[in-house]
Structure formats: C-alpha cells, structure tokens
Design a protein around this motif. Structure first.
Motif, PDB file in Angstrom:
ATOM      1  N   LYS A 195       0.825  -1.210   0.000  1.00  0.00           N
ATOM      2  CA  LYS A 195       0.000   0.000   0.000  1.00  0.00           C
ATOM      3  C   LYS A 195       0.860   1.261   0.000  1.00  0.00           C
ATOM      4  O   LYS A 195       2.068   1.209   0.261  1.00  0.00           O
ATOM      5  CB  LYS A 195      -0.945   0.007   1.200  1.00  0.00           C
ATOM      6  CG  LYS A 195      -0.240   0.250   2.536  1.00  0.00           C
ATOM      7  CD  LYS A 195      -1.195   0.214   3.697  1.00  0.00           C
ATOM      8  CE  LYS A 195      -2.220   1.294   3.626  1.00  0.00           C
ATOM      9  NZ  LYS A 195      -1.655   2.639   3.767  1.00  0.00           N
ATOM     10  N   ASP A 196       0.218   2.376  -0.303  1.00  0.00           N
ATOM     11  CA  ASP A 196       0.863   3.682  -0.245  1.00  0.00           C
ATOM     12  C   ASP A 196       0.880   4.112   1.219  1.00  0.00           C
ATOM     13  O   ASP A 196      -0.131   4.528   1.772  1.00  0.00           O
ATOM     14  CB  ASP A 196       0.089   4.689  -1.099  1.00  0.00           C
ATOM     15  CG  ASP A 196       0.785   6.041  -1.152  1.00  0.00           C
ATOM     16  OD1 ASP A 196       1.985   6.105  -0.807  1.00  0.00           O
ATOM     17  OD2 ASP A 196       0.140   7.023  -1.536  1.00  0.00           O
ATOM     18  N   ARG A 197       2.031   4.002   1.860  1.00  0.00           N
ATOM     19  CA  ARG A 197       2.099   4.145   3.310  1.00  0.00           C
ATOM     20  C   ARG A 197       2.245   5.596   3.756  1.00  0.00           C
ATOM     21  O   ARG A 197       2.848   6.420   3.069  1.00  0.00           O
ATOM     22  CB  ARG A 197       3.289   3.341   3.863  1.00  0.00           C
ATOM     23  CG  ARG A 197       3.161   1.843   3.702  1.00  0.00           C
ATOM     24  CD  ARG A 197       4.354   1.133   4.322  1.00  0.00           C
ATOM     25  NE  ARG A 197       5.612   1.554   3.747  1.00  0.00           N
ATOM     26  CZ  ARG A 197       6.130   1.030   2.638  1.00  0.00           C
ATOM     27  NH1 ARG A 197       5.477   0.069   1.996  1.00  0.00           N
ATOM     28  NH2 ARG A 197       7.291   1.454   2.173  1.00  0.00           N
ATOM     29  N   SER A 198       1.744   5.862   4.952  1.00  0.00           N
ATOM     30  CA  SER A 198       1.995   7.130   5.625  1.00  0.00           C
ATOM     31  C   SER A 198       3.332   7.021   6.357  1.00  0.00           C
ATOM     32  O   SER A 198       3.935   5.942   6.442  1.00  0.00           O
ATOM     33  CB  SER A 198       0.882   7.415   6.640  1.00  0.00           C
ATOM     34  OG  SER A 198       0.912   6.440   7.678  1.00  0.00           O
ATOM     35  N   GLU A 199       3.806   8.124   6.925  1.00  0.00           N
ATOM     36  CA  GLU A 199       5.047   8.096   7.687  1.00  0.00           C
ATOM     37  C   GLU A 199       4.912   7.189   8.908  1.00  0.00           C
ATOM     38  O   GLU A 199       5.856   6.476   9.278  1.00  0.00           O
ATOM     39  CB  GLU A 199       5.424   9.514   8.126  1.00  0.00           C
ATOM     40  CG  GLU A 199       5.828  10.417   6.969  1.00  0.00           C
ATOM     41  CD  GLU A 199       6.132  11.825   7.406  1.00  0.00           C
ATOM     42  OE1 GLU A 199       5.929  12.127   8.602  1.00  0.00           O
ATOM     43  OE2 GLU A 199       6.577  12.627   6.565  1.00  0.00           O
ATOM     44  N   GLU A 200       3.736   7.217   9.542  1.00  0.00           N
ATOM     45  CA  GLU A 200       3.516   6.369  10.704  1.00  0.00           C
ATOM     46  C   GLU A 200       3.600   4.895  10.325  1.00  0.00           C
ATOM     47  O   GLU A 200       4.151   4.069  11.065  1.00  0.00           O
ATOM     48  CB  GLU A 200       2.150   6.676  11.340  1.00  0.00           C
ATOM     49  CG  GLU A 200       2.051   8.048  11.997  1.00  0.00           C
ATOM     50  CD  GLU A 200       1.692   9.129  10.994  1.00  0.00           C
ATOM     51  OE1 GLU A 200       1.580   8.818   9.783  1.00  0.00           O
ATOM     52  OE2 GLU A 200       1.517  10.288  11.413  1.00  0.00           O
ATOM     53  N   GLU A 201       3.047   4.560   9.155  1.00  0.00           N
ATOM     54  CA  GLU A 201       3.080   3.175   8.714  1.00  0.00           C
ATOM     55  C   GLU A 201       4.490   2.748   8.327  1.00  0.00           C
ATOM     56  O   GLU A 201       4.883   1.593   8.531  1.00  0.00           O
ATOM     57  CB  GLU A 201       2.110   2.990   7.548  1.00  0.00           C
ATOM     58  CG  GLU A 201       0.660   3.084   7.984  1.00  0.00           C
ATOM     59  CD  GLU A 201      -0.287   3.231   6.801  1.00  0.00           C
ATOM     60  OE1 GLU A 201      -1.331   2.559   6.824  1.00  0.00           O
ATOM     61  OE2 GLU A 201       0.006   3.996   5.864  1.00  0.00           O
ATOM     62  N   ASP A 202       5.264   3.681   7.778  1.00  0.00           N
ATOM     63  CA  ASP A 202       6.666   3.386   7.500  1.00  0.00           C
ATOM     64  C   ASP A 202       7.397   3.027   8.786  1.00  0.00           C
ATOM     65  O   ASP A 202       8.191   2.075   8.835  1.00  0.00           O
ATOM     66  CB  ASP A 202       7.347   4.593   6.842  1.00  0.00           C
ATOM     67  CG  ASP A 202       7.324   4.516   5.325  1.00  0.00           C
ATOM     68  OD1 ASP A 202       7.006   3.438   4.785  1.00  0.00           O
ATOM     69  OD2 ASP A 202       7.599   5.539   4.679  1.00  0.00           O
ATOM     70  N   ALA A 203       7.143   3.809   9.830  1.00  0.00           N
ATOM     71  CA  ALA A 203       7.802   3.549  11.114  1.00  0.00           C
ATOM     72  C   ALA A 203       7.397   2.178  11.659  1.00  0.00           C
ATOM     73  O   ALA A 203       8.230   1.433  12.195  1.00  0.00           O
ATOM     74  CB  ALA A 203       7.446   4.643  12.122  1.00  0.00           C
ATOM     75  N   LEU A 204       6.122   1.843  11.522  1.00  0.00           N
ATOM     76  CA  LEU A 204       5.652   0.537  11.981  1.00  0.00           C
ATOM     77  C   LEU A 204       6.296  -0.576  11.168  1.00  0.00           C
ATOM     78  O   LEU A 204       6.717  -1.608  11.712  1.00  0.00           O
ATOM     79  CB  LEU A 204       4.129   0.463  11.873  1.00  0.00           C
ATOM     80  CG  LEU A 204       3.484  -0.892  12.225  1.00  0.00           C
ATOM     81  CD1 LEU A 204       3.862  -1.318  13.629  1.00  0.00           C
ATOM     82  CD2 LEU A 204       1.978  -0.807  12.072  1.00  0.00           C
ATOM     83  N   LEU A 205       6.415  -0.368   9.866  1.00  0.00           N
ATOM     84  CA  LEU A 205       6.992  -1.394   9.004  1.00  0.00           C
ATOM     85  C   LEU A 205       8.466  -1.625   9.355  1.00  0.00           C
ATOM     86  O   LEU A 205       8.939  -2.775   9.334  1.00  0.00           O
ATOM     87  CB  LEU A 205       6.853  -0.992   7.539  1.00  0.00           C
ATOM     88  CG  LEU A 205       7.329  -2.021   6.494  1.00  0.00           C
ATOM     89  CD1 LEU A 205       6.634  -3.369   6.697  1.00  0.00           C
ATOM     90  CD2 LEU A 205       7.067  -1.491   5.082  1.00  0.00           C
ATOM     91  N   VAL A 206       9.185  -0.583   9.679  1.00  0.00           N
ATOM     92  CA  VAL A 206      10.573  -0.735  10.105  1.00  0.00           C
ATOM     93  C   VAL A 206      10.660  -1.680  11.298  1.00  0.00           C
ATOM     94  O   VAL A 206      11.483  -2.603  11.351  1.00  0.00           O
ATOM     95  CB  VAL A 206      11.185   0.638  10.470  1.00  0.00           C
ATOM     96  CG1 VAL A 206      12.494   0.461  11.251  1.00  0.00           C
ATOM     97  CG2 VAL A 206      11.450   1.449   9.217  1.00  0.00           C
ATOM     98  N   ASP A 207       9.793  -1.455  12.273  1.00  0.00           N
ATOM     99  CA  ASP A 207       9.838  -2.277  13.485  1.00  0.00           C
ATOM    100  C   ASP A 207       9.374  -3.716  13.230  1.00  0.00           C
ATOM    101  O   ASP A 207       9.869  -4.648  13.858  1.00  0.00           O
ATOM    102  CB  ASP A 207       9.004  -1.611  14.579  1.00  0.00           C
ATOM    103  CG  ASP A 207       9.563  -0.244  14.947  1.00  0.00           C
ATOM    104  OD1 ASP A 207      10.779  -0.151  15.169  1.00  0.00           O
ATOM    105  OD2 ASP A 207       8.797   0.727  14.968  1.00  0.00           O
ATOM    106  N   LEU A 208       8.449  -3.872  12.311  1.00  0.00           N
ATOM    107  CA  LEU A 208       8.032  -5.223  11.936  1.00  0.00           C
ATOM    108  C   LEU A 208       9.158  -5.960  11.232  1.00  0.00           C
ATOM    109  O   LEU A 208       9.384  -7.158  11.460  1.00  0.00           O
ATOM    110  CB  LEU A 208       6.795  -5.160  11.037  1.00  0.00           C
ATOM    111  CG  LEU A 208       5.490  -4.763  11.725  1.00  0.00           C
ATOM    112  CD1 LEU A 208       4.415  -4.449  10.690  1.00  0.00           C
ATOM    113  CD2 LEU A 208       5.006  -5.873  12.659  1.00  0.00           C
ATOM    114  N   TYR A 209       9.883  -5.265  10.364  1.00  0.00           N
ATOM    115  CA  TYR A 209      11.041  -5.878   9.709  1.00  0.00           C
ATOM    116  C   TYR A 209      12.055  -6.349  10.756  1.00  0.00           C
ATOM    117  O   TYR A 209      12.592  -7.456  10.677  1.00  0.00           O
ATOM    118  CB  TYR A 209      11.723  -4.872   8.773  1.00  0.00           C
ATOM    119  CG  TYR A 209      11.080  -4.709   7.418  1.00  0.00           C
ATOM    120  CD1 TYR A 209      10.490  -5.788   6.752  1.00  0.00           C
ATOM    121  CD2 TYR A 209      11.082  -3.466   6.775  1.00  0.00           C
ATOM    122  CE1 TYR A 209       9.916  -5.634   5.495  1.00  0.00           C
ATOM    123  CE2 TYR A 209      10.515  -3.308   5.511  1.00  0.00           C
ATOM    124  CZ  TYR A 209       9.932  -4.393   4.881  1.00  0.00           C
ATOM    125  OH  TYR A 209       9.369  -4.249   3.646  1.00  0.00           O
TER     126      TYR A 209
END
Length: 366
Positions: A195-209
């Motif tokens: 999906k086209d992520r927001s900055e908050e979602e980018d931060a969440l994705l970093v932590d999930l990685y």
C-alpha cells in the motif's frame, strides 16, 4: 532551499505537519529546547528534511529539553549526517546537504556547541507507539495487547490505511495484527508493503522488519544506520542473538554506536569506558556506568550515573559499594580469625563467596 516537517511533537510551540524553512525550524527547536531545559522537562517529535522539490533528504527524531542531546536541529542534522557512512557516489549529495544547512542556519545558532548530556530518560527507546513496541517484544505480553490491537486497527481505518475496508478489509487488517502479536509478522508486513504508506506506517513497518529479522530491509526504509542499530540494541533478544545481529549489521553499516553496543555485549569494559562520541541513550549510559564499576573507577561511574534519571543505575553503584564494603569487612575479619578456628573461618569464607556472587549478579544485571 531546505524545508522541515515535524510530526508528533506534543508541544504547541512547534507546528506539526507545517512546511517550515530550515532556518525557522532551527530557531524553533532551539527556543523550545531551551525553554524545556529550564523547566527540567522534555518531549520528542519526529521530523523530515526535504529539498525544494519535496525530495526526502533526512528523517529523524529530535528530543527537546532535559532529555535532549542537541541544542537545535542544525547540530543534530550536521552531527548525524557527518557520521553516516555513504557510498562514494552519494558523497556529493551528502556534502551538498551539509553545505546547505551551513548556508541556511543563522550564525548565532551555529556557534553554540552541542549541549553536554544532562538527563536521559530511563524510558528512552525509539519513539514507537505503544502498539509498535509491543509488536517488537512479541508474545510474552500478548495477553494485554488486544485492546491496543483494536485501537490501532481503527486508527489505520480512520487514516484511510487501506482502500478495501468496504470489502472485508477491516477483518483482513485485524487478522494481520493478531498474527503479528503472536510473533507472525509476515501478513501485516505484506499488507503494508503493498500500500501507499503514511510516515507512521513506514515507522511501523521498520519495526516489523526488525521483529522478523529483516534488518537490511529496515535500513533500506530509513537509510539511517544509527537509528536501526539503536533499535536492534533495544530488541528483546538473548545476548547471543542480539550480538550476532549487531555484528552482521555493523559489518555492512558501521557506526560508533554499533561498536559501542557490541563492546557492551562482549563485556569489553575498556572500550565501553573510553568511548565518548555516540548518541547517548539510557541503556548506553547504564553500560558506561557498569564498565567503570568493573574497572574500579567509582568516581566516573557516579559521574555518568548523574546523567540519567534512571534510579536503577545509581542503585547499582550503591549496591556494589555496599557489597564491596561487606566483602572487605569479611576479609578483614578472616585475617583476625585464628587459623585454628576452622569452623569460624569456613563460615566467613562461605559468606565471602556468597557476597561475591551477589556482586556478580549486580554487575551482570543489565
């Protein structure tokens, strides 16, 4: 010309989501940092640095007030960019950015040196939401996460986090969150990647990685090795697993912080004690204190303990000194006990061994 956009700064004296010229952002961060320092309080907020075409150049977190390291945004960006190692083809862009911040920052705000460390919050971790932190730390706390799970899912819906919410999309995301909370992050990662992520979602994705062990992917999303290394050092892993991942990351993306955290895990107390130029978090200050205790430099240990408001750090020094004094007293008593009184000597020796065990427990309590 450079521009800054702040997000999640809780103090109204900083304009969130506004496109501020870099010079204005430097002045704003300086003023708020100084005000909160005088109050003895602190807060943090994320920021993004863009060029005139809105191309993202740098992203980070600025801490204002008593918990902060830098007096304003200029000092942080300059310090961090200088320490980020880049490929040769990227050096020109790096030097351009450094030239730009020098040109655009008012001289009065450049002349001030980086503020000495005063207080670092004992709760310092990367600025994650409650849900993000719990996702990283996994199933051990899963039982208390479901309220946050529903709240976070609703947050994504309110933020238009997925277009398919009218076709069972909410349940898809809810299922992905539940799986992530049980240590299976792949479904949520897949949804966020598509999906086209927001900055908050980018931060969440970093932590999930990072939770999934995909450290390189986390780095590619941020291009900030210090941020990723610090997050890695804060993961709830065994020392051996954490050490292996830090070594692997350090081999590809070397930082002073990485060298420090590896030395801490390897119990290389000399290296930890002599290292000064890293981004100081509460765990790193605690490691510094422990290193000085090991080396018998209690004065330096106390000096570094004063730089954090974590009471456990000072308590460690106090307990160490109390036990060390007890051991000294027992050794003195042993000297005065007749060699013929074997029973008394054995009791004293047993007590010494027990206290030495308590000493080791304190030193390795991190």
């Amino acid at each position: 010309m450079l521009f800054v956009r702040f997000t999640d700064v809780p103090d109204i004296r900083i304009q969130n989501y506004e496109r501020l010229p870099f010079a204005e952002a430097v002045v704003a961060t300086h003023d708020l940092h100084q005000a909160l320092s005088e109050e003895g309080t602190s807060c943090s907020g994320d920021f993004r640095l863009f060029d005139q075409k809105d191309e993202l150049l740098y992203r980070g977190t600025f801490t204002f007030g008593a918990g902060g390291t830098y007096p304003n945004l200029y000092h942080q960006v300059k310090d961090r960019v200088l320490r980020i190692r880049t490929k040769k083809e990227d050096n020109a862009k790096k030097m351009w950015l450094l030239d730009e911040i020098e040109t655009e920052t008012p001289d009065d705000y450049k002349r001030q040196s980086i503020k000495p460390i005063t207080t670092v919050s004992s709760t310092y971790q990367s600025r994650l939401t409650r849900l993000q932190r719990r996702l990283i730390y996994g199933a051990s706390t899963a039982g208390i996460l479901f309220t946050s799970l529903f709240t976070a899912t609703q947050w994504f819906i309110d933020k238009e986090a997925h277009a398919e919410q009218g076709n069972g999309g909410e349940q898809t995301w809810l299922n992905a969150y539940e799986q992530a909370l049980q240590g299976e992050e792949s479904s949520l990662i897949d949804l966020l990647e598509r999906k086209d992520r927001s900055e908050e979602e980018d931060a969440l994705l970093v932590d999930l990685y990072l939770a999934e062990g995909a450290d390189q992917k986390a780095f590619e999303l941020t291009d900030d090795p210090i941020l990723i290394e610090t997050k890695l050092a804060g993961l709830d892993l065994s020392d051996q697993e954490k050490l292996e991942r830090l070594r692997d990351f350090q081999a590809s993306h070397p930082t002073d912080e990485g060298a420090f955290d590896i030395a801490t895990l390897e119990q290389d107390h000399e290296t930890v004690a002599k290292t000064d130029d890293v981004e100081w978090t509460a765990p790193r200050i605690s490691a510094k204190v422990t290193a000085y205790i090991f080396l018998g430099d209690i004065e330096s240990a106390n000096d570094w303990a004063s730089k954090t408001n974590d009471p456990d750090v000072q308590a460690k020094i106090d307990k160490y000194q109390d036990i060390a004094a007890t051991i000294d007293g027992l050794n003195e008593k042993l000297k005065k006990t007749s060699s013929k009184d074997t029973s008394a000597r054995e009791k004293i020796q047993t007590a010494i061994v027990a206290e030495e065990g308590n000493l080791e427990t304190i030193l390795y309590s991190d």
